[in-house]
Enzyme design. Structure first.
Site, PDB file in Angstrom:
ATOM      1  N   CYS A 134       0.817  -0.991   0.067  1.00 49.61           N
ATOM      2  CA  CYS A 134      -0.030  -0.209   0.145  1.00 49.61           C
ATOM      3  C   CYS A 134       0.734   1.384  -0.042  1.00 49.61           C
ATOM      4  CB  CYS A 134      -0.984  -0.023   1.165  1.00 49.61           C
ATOM      5  SG  CYS A 134      -1.992   1.338   1.409  1.00 49.61           S
ATOM      6  N   CYS A 137      -0.582   4.003   2.140  1.00 54.32           N
ATOM      7  CA  CYS A 137      -0.392   3.939   3.481  1.00 54.32           C
ATOM      8  C   CYS A 137       1.014   4.275   3.737  1.00 54.32           C
ATOM      9  CB  CYS A 137      -0.618   2.503   3.993  1.00 54.32           C
ATOM     10  SG  CYS A 137      -2.206   1.812   3.204  1.00 54.32           S
ATOM     11  N   ASP A 138       2.163   3.574   3.208  1.00 59.16           N
ATOM     12  CA  ASP A 138       3.302   3.475   3.785  1.00 59.16           C
ATOM     13  C   ASP A 138       4.341   4.500   2.828  1.00 59.16           C
ATOM     14  OD1 ASP A 138       2.384   1.874   5.713  1.00 59.16           O
ATOM     15  OD2 ASP A 138       2.748   0.055   4.356  1.00 59.16           O
TER      16      ASP A 138
HETATM   17  P1  FAD Z   1     -11.399  -5.576   5.582  1.00 62.01           P
HETATM   18  O1  FAD Z   1     -10.700  -4.618   6.535  1.00 62.01           O
HETATM   19  O2  FAD Z   1     -10.717  -6.614   4.614  1.00 62.01           O
HETATM   20  O3  FAD Z   1     -12.617  -6.357   6.326  1.00 62.01           O
HETATM   21  C1  FAD Z   1     -13.512  -7.337   5.914  1.00 62.01           C
HETATM   22  C2  FAD Z   1     -13.564  -8.126   7.011  1.00 62.01           C
HETATM   23  O4  FAD Z   1     -14.703  -9.428   6.520  1.00 62.01           O
HETATM   24  C3  FAD Z   1     -12.582  -9.134   7.757  1.00 62.01           C
HETATM   25  O5  FAD Z   1     -12.457  -8.722   9.024  1.00 62.01           O
HETATM   26  C4  FAD Z   1     -12.716 -10.568   7.337  1.00 62.01           C
HETATM   27  O6  FAD Z   1     -12.486 -11.517   8.246  1.00 62.01           O
HETATM   28  C5  FAD Z   1     -14.367 -10.597   7.170  1.00 62.01           C
HETATM   29  N1  FAD Z   1     -14.801 -11.545   6.276  1.00 62.01           N
HETATM   30  C6  FAD Z   1     -14.151 -11.827   4.915  1.00 62.01           C
HETATM   31  N2  FAD Z   1     -15.082 -12.996   4.398  1.00 62.01           N
HETATM   32  C7  FAD Z   1     -15.894 -13.191   5.284  1.00 62.01           C
HETATM   33  C8  FAD Z   1     -16.726 -14.085   5.326  1.00 62.01           C
HETATM   34  N3  FAD Z   1     -17.161 -15.010   4.567  1.00 62.01           N
HETATM   35  N4  FAD Z   1     -17.651 -14.182   6.598  1.00 62.01           N
HETATM   36  C9  FAD Z   1     -17.451 -13.358   7.560  1.00 62.01           C
HETATM   37  N5  FAD Z   1     -16.680 -12.412   7.654  1.00 62.01           N
HETATM   38  C10 FAD Z   1     -15.616 -12.197   6.548  1.00 62.01           C
HETATM   39  N6  FAD Z   1      -5.521   1.912   5.212  1.00 62.01           N
HETATM   40  C11 FAD Z   1      -5.414   3.088   5.524  1.00 62.01           C
HETATM   41  O7  FAD Z   1      -6.143   4.093   5.385  1.00 62.01           O
HETATM   42  N7  FAD Z   1      -4.084   3.580   5.972  1.00 62.01           N
HETATM   43  C12 FAD Z   1      -3.137   2.733   6.147  1.00 62.01           C
HETATM   44  O8  FAD Z   1      -2.190   3.092   6.742  1.00 62.01           O
HETATM   45  C13 FAD Z   1      -3.119   1.460   5.798  1.00 62.01           C
HETATM   46  N8  FAD Z   1      -2.528   0.490   6.050  1.00 62.01           N
HETATM   47  C14 FAD Z   1      -2.463  -0.980   5.822  1.00 62.01           C
HETATM   48  C15 FAD Z   1      -1.439  -1.779   6.038  1.00 62.01           C
HETATM   49  C16 FAD Z   1      -1.621  -2.900   5.935  1.00 62.01           C
HETATM   50  C17 FAD Z   1      -0.665  -4.108   6.340  1.00 62.01           C
HETATM   51  C18 FAD Z   1      -2.940  -3.528   5.179  1.00 62.01           C
HETATM   52  C19 FAD Z   1      -2.952  -4.951   4.762  1.00 62.01           C
HETATM   53  C20 FAD Z   1      -3.879  -2.611   4.958  1.00 62.01           C
HETATM   54  C21 FAD Z   1      -3.632  -1.320   5.236  1.00 62.01           C
HETATM   55  N9  FAD Z   1      -4.776  -0.137   4.754  1.00 62.01           N
HETATM   56  C22 FAD Z   1      -4.556   0.862   5.174  1.00 62.01           C
HETATM   57  C23 FAD Z   1      -5.971  -0.730   4.165  1.00 62.01           C
HETATM   58  C24 FAD Z   1      -7.061  -0.827   5.010  1.00 62.01           C
HETATM   59  O9  FAD Z   1      -6.793  -1.881   5.880  1.00 62.01           O
HETATM   60  C25 FAD Z   1      -8.131  -1.489   4.186  1.00 62.01           C
HETATM   61  O10 FAD Z   1      -8.610  -0.383   3.265  1.00 62.01           O
HETATM   62  C26 FAD Z   1      -9.574  -1.351   5.134  1.00 62.01           C
HETATM   63  O11 FAD Z   1      -9.252  -2.369   6.066  1.00 62.01           O
HETATM   64  C27 FAD Z   1     -10.649  -1.898   4.077  1.00 62.01           C
HETATM   65  O12 FAD Z   1     -11.716  -2.211   5.053  1.00 62.01           O
HETATM   66  P2  FAD Z   1     -13.014  -3.326   4.593  1.00 62.01           P
HETATM   67  O13 FAD Z   1     -13.933  -3.406   5.867  1.00 62.01           O
HETATM   68  O14 FAD Z   1     -13.239  -2.881   3.157  1.00 62.01           O
HETATM   69  O15 FAD Z   1     -12.253  -4.705   4.407  1.00 62.01           O
END
Ligand code: FAD
Ligand code: NAP
Length: 311
Positions: A134, A137-138
């Site tokens: 990302c 992010c970094d």
């Molecule tokens: P997710 O956070 O991926 O959440 C999806 C959830 O759904 C998960 O908890 C998963 O367990 C659950 N799930 C999936 N399938 C199922 C299922 N079939 N049944 C039940 N539950 C399920 N963003 C920033 O803004 N700033 C940063 O500095 C930043 N740094 C990052 C660093 C890292 C290492 C990573 C990996 C990501 C980073 N991001 C950052 C990106 C950010 O984490 C994502 O954009 C954000 O988390 C997306 O949110 P979301 O809710 O769409 O999905």
């Protein structure tokens, strides 16, 4: 029957939970297969969530979110959802991994997406300590420094351009000598002085020490290798969208998808199916940021409330 079922408990799902319950829906359950918080809980530091200053980890950021939602009545069930289907009456069925199911008037899918790993030596060991997926992010952590970007698609080239504005130099490492990215993006990359193309080069190993990455070794097709000194390596080799819950028994998707498996939504996070919303990293053109996923979750929730009220 639930007013709304939320699938996934990351920033999008938790925000959808907050807004649906606080907005008046009486019976809302968020299904999360692991701990709530989502993929940001893997990050050791988040600097770009508005209003949050100082050193804070992704886990620290997310810890209060479930409690805030529960205060307004969100129910949380630790369960993996295997499929969401929709009956003739427009009622959704949420099928769980243990074989049980629950019906819902509306569904917000927030299951996220997962960046693919490139598979070189040291990638997992140094992930979060110099290896990143990302740039938004970094990238700032490498301000004025040299970094490597791996990949030859639109994401790699666009992120290389983004990093070139922050970093002293970007080595764009690609395993072939032609790119998949759009021609105009390729042109911009080629015209950016601070981007050096390292082509026909396969990343072999990221090396480093206790403080993190110090360099990357790439192998060329003709058998030679090159070591590049960089403290940061960004890999953009594609994403797996967590869209399995939308796959129906006949193999089709419940709603319209992009060719890359993302959910097609409009600006209200509505999918092609009435009552079904998608939010966060799994929707098309997602910026893949916590603040954006949270914003999507709020938008989807407000639309779900209107949908349930109307029906
Ligand atoms: P997710 O956070 O991926 O959440 C999806 C959830 O759904 C998960 O908890 C998963 O367990 C659950 N799930 C999936 N399938 C199922 C299922 N079939 N049944 C039940 N539950 C399920 N963003 C920033 O803004 N700033 C940063 O500095 C930043 N740094 C990052 C660093 C890292 C290492 C990573 C990996 C990501 C980073 N991001 C950052 C990106 C950010 O984490 C994502 O954009 C954000 O988390 C997306 O949110 P979301 O809710 O769409 O999905
Ligand atoms: P992608 O198009 O699948 O490209 C992945 C790149 O990573 C390819 O160049 C591939 O090399 C390389 N790669 C894959 N595995 C690798 C490995 N193990 N080691 C080294 N390199 C590896 O992924 P993406 O760039 O994330 O794009 C996904 C989709 O979203 C694409 O259809 C893209 O057009 C679209 N997208 C569009 C935009 C836009 O329109 N602005 C922006 C971003 C993404 P090869 O080329 O040799 O296979």
């Amino acid at each position: 029957m639930l007013d709304c079922a939320i699938i996934g408990g990351g920033p999008a799902g938790l925000t959808a939970g907050l807004y649906t319950t606080r907005g008046g829906l009486a019976d809302v359950t968020m299904f999360e297969k692991g701990m709530p918080g989502g993929q940001i809980t893997m990050s050791s530091e988040i600097e770009n969530y508005p209003g949050v200053t100082g050193h804070i980890s992704g886990m620290d950021l997310m810890i209060p979110w479930p409690e805030q939602c529960q205060k307004f009545g969100l129910k949380h069930e630790m369960a993996e959802v295997v499929r969401v289907s929709r009956g003739a009456e427009g009622i959704f069925t949420v099928h769980k991994g243990d074989g049980s199911s629950v019906e819902a008037k509306s569904v917000i899918v927030c299951t996220g997406s997962t960046p693919k790993r490139a598979g070189f030596i040291g990638e997992d060991v140094f992930f979060g300590r110099g290896v990143s997926t990302c740039a938004t992010c970094d990238g700032f952590f490498y301000k004025g420094k040299e970094v490597a970007v791996i990949g030859g698609g639109d994401t790699a080239l666009e992120e290389a351009l983004y990093l070139a504005k922050i970093c002293a130099k970007v080595y764009l490492i690609h395993r072939r000598d032609t790119f998949r990215a759009a021609p105009s993006t390729i042109e911009r990359v080629k015209n950016t002085e601070s981007i050096e193309l390292v082509l026909n080069a396969t990343p072999e190993e990221v090396v480093g020490d206790a403080s993190g990455v110090t360099g990357i070794r790439v192998a060329f097709a003709e058998g030679t290798t090159r070591h590049i000194d960089v403290p940061g390596v960004f890999t953009f080799v594609g994403y797996n969208v967590n869209n399995q819950v939308l796959i129906q028994e006949d193999g089709s998707f419940l709603c319209d998808m992009t060719p890359w498996g993302e959910v097609k939504v409009d600006l209200s996070m509505k999918t092609s199916v009435p009552g079904l919303f998608a939010a966060g990293d799994m929707r098309e053109q997602a910026p893949k940021q916590v603040v954006c996923a949270a914003g999507d979750g709020a938008v989807a929730a407000l639309q779900a409330i209107a949908y349930v009220d109307h029906h």
